[in-house]
Design a protein around this motif. Structure first.
Motif, mmCIF file in Angstrom:
data_model
loop_
_atom_site.group_PDB
_atom_site.id
_atom_site.type_symbol
_atom_site.label_atom_id
_atom_site.label_comp_id
_atom_site.label_asym_id
_atom_site.label_seq_id
_atom_site.Cartn_x
_atom_site.Cartn_y
_atom_site.Cartn_z
ATOM 1 N N TYR A 53 0.915 -1.209 -0.098
ATOM 2 C CA TYR A 53 0.271 -0.066 -0.040
ATOM 3 C C TYR A 53 0.748 1.282 -0.053
ATOM 4 O O TYR A 53 0.862 2.156 -0.765
ATOM 5 N N GLY A 54 1.726 1.206 0.949
ATOM 6 C CA GLY A 54 2.947 2.590 0.778
ATOM 7 C C GLY A 54 3.590 2.440 -0.466
ATOM 8 O O GLY A 54 3.744 3.733 -0.880
ATOM 9 N N PHE A 55 4.078 1.610 -1.077
ATOM 10 C CA PHE A 55 4.377 1.611 -2.495
ATOM 11 C C PHE A 55 3.416 2.270 -3.407
ATOM 12 O O PHE A 55 4.055 2.943 -4.372
ATOM 13 N N GLY A 56 2.262 1.712 -3.194
ATOM 14 C CA GLY A 56 1.269 2.149 -4.245
ATOM 15 C C GLY A 56 1.169 3.850 -4.079
ATOM 16 O O GLY A 56 0.824 4.617 -5.014
ATOM 17 N N LEU A 57 0.976 4.435 -2.822
ATOM 18 C CA LEU A 57 0.845 5.729 -2.504
ATOM 19 C C LEU A 57 1.903 6.443 -3.121
ATOM 20 O O LEU A 57 1.708 7.579 -3.807
ATOM 21 N N ASP A 58 3.130 5.923 -2.788
ATOM 22 C CA ASP A 58 4.202 6.684 -3.469
ATOM 23 C C ASP A 58 4.158 6.611 -5.077
ATOM 24 O O ASP A 58 4.490 7.813 -5.968
ATOM 25 N N LEU A 59 3.982 5.531 -5.554
ATOM 26 C CA LEU A 59 3.982 5.704 -7.115
ATOM 27 C C LEU A 59 2.662 6.465 -7.614
ATOM 28 O O LEU A 59 2.909 7.142 -8.496
ATOM 29 N N ASP A 67 1.597 1.143 -12.291
ATOM 30 C CA ASP A 67 2.504 0.629 -11.318
ATOM 31 C C ASP A 67 1.649 0.823 -9.630
ATOM 32 O O ASP A 67 1.533 -0.029 -9.053
ATOM 33 N N ALA A 68 1.027 1.815 -9.563
ATOM 34 C CA ALA A 68 0.409 2.165 -8.303
ATOM 35 C C ALA A 68 -0.854 1.229 -8.263
ATOM 36 O O ALA A 68 -1.046 0.662 -7.191
ATOM 37 N N ILE A 69 -1.687 1.027 -9.283
ATOM 38 C CA ILE A 69 -2.654 0.259 -9.280
ATOM 39 C C ILE A 69 -2.117 -1.253 -8.978
ATOM 40 O O ILE A 69 -2.672 -2.016 -8.356
ATOM 41 N N GLY A 70 -1.122 -1.457 -9.606
ATOM 42 C CA GLY A 70 -0.635 -3.004 -9.360
ATOM 43 C C GLY A 70 -0.275 -3.290 -7.836
ATOM 44 O O GLY A 70 -0.329 -4.289 -7.269
ATOM 45 N N MET A 71 0.540 -2.334 -7.268
ATOM 46 C CA MET A 71 0.940 -2.407 -5.781
ATOM 47 C C MET A 71 -0.508 -2.345 -4.769
ATOM 48 O O MET A 71 -0.458 -3.055 -3.963
ATOM 49 N N TYR A 72 -1.553 -1.534 -5.363
ATOM 50 C CA TYR A 72 -2.666 -1.683 -4.726
ATOM 51 C C TYR A 72 -3.498 -2.975 -4.779
ATOM 52 O O TYR A 72 -3.883 -3.416 -3.697
ATOM 53 N N ASN A 73 -3.318 -3.438 -5.868
ATOM 54 C CA ASN A 73 -3.895 -4.880 -6.007
ATOM 55 C C ASN A 73 -3.282 -5.885 -5.251
ATOM 56 O O ASN A 73 -3.759 -6.740 -4.720
ATOM 57 N N GLU A 74 -1.752 -5.722 -5.168
ATOM 58 C CA GLU A 74 -1.178 -6.749 -4.267
ATOM 59 C C GLU A 74 -1.344 -6.628 -2.834
ATOM 60 O O GLU A 74 -1.440 -7.440 -2.082
ATOM 61 N N SER A 75 -1.659 -5.404 -2.484
ATOM 62 C CA SER A 75 -2.148 -5.131 -1.183
ATOM 63 C C SER A 75 -3.441 -5.889 -0.709
ATOM 64 O O SER A 75 -3.311 -6.265 0.365
ATOM 65 N N ILE A 76 -4.284 -5.576 -1.713
ATOM 66 C CA ILE A 76 -5.747 -6.327 -1.442
ATOM 67 C C ILE A 76 -5.531 -7.756 -1.395
ATOM 68 O O ILE A 76 -6.175 -8.381 -0.726
#
Length: 109
Positions: A53-59, A67-76
């Motif tokens: 989630y943190g990486f998603g916010l940064d991206l 890339d942010a969407i990918g990180m958010y999906n990984e967090s979920i």
């Protein structure tokens, strides 16, 4: 570079900036599964969902929306119960012009 960060972490484990930089570099150089495994094995006090989630916010702030969407999906995938992740995912999807998908995501929040 990763080895240098690991050395810093062994000498000063409270150095959160070094930890963040090391995780960012690892995330870019490892597969997602390797990255998750590394974090879980070596950083037991770190919440993997929060890391993604943190990486998603940064991206997202850098306007690197795919890339942010990918990180958010990984967090979920790791923790589907955090509504903040869904809200930010929906916002990013909307910014990408995916309004239908964004609406569905936001309803999940």
């Amino acid at each position: 570079a990763i080895e240098a960060y690991k050395k810093v972490m062994s000498l000063a484990p409270e150095n959160t900036e070094a930890q963040s930089q090391m995780l960012a570099l690892m995330q870019k150089t490892m597969s997602t599964s390797q990255f998750i495994e590394y974090v879980r094995k070596n950083m037991p006090n770190v919440d993997v969902a929060d890391v993604f989630y943190g990486f998603g916010l940064d991206l997202h702030k850098q306007n690197k929306l795919p890339d942010a969407i990918g990180m958010y999906n990984e967090s979920i995938k790791v923790n589907p119960l955090n509504p903040e992740v869904y809200v930010n995912l929906g916002i990013a999807q909307n910014q990408m012009g995916e309004s239908e998908k964004a609406l569905t995501t936001l309803k999940s929040a």
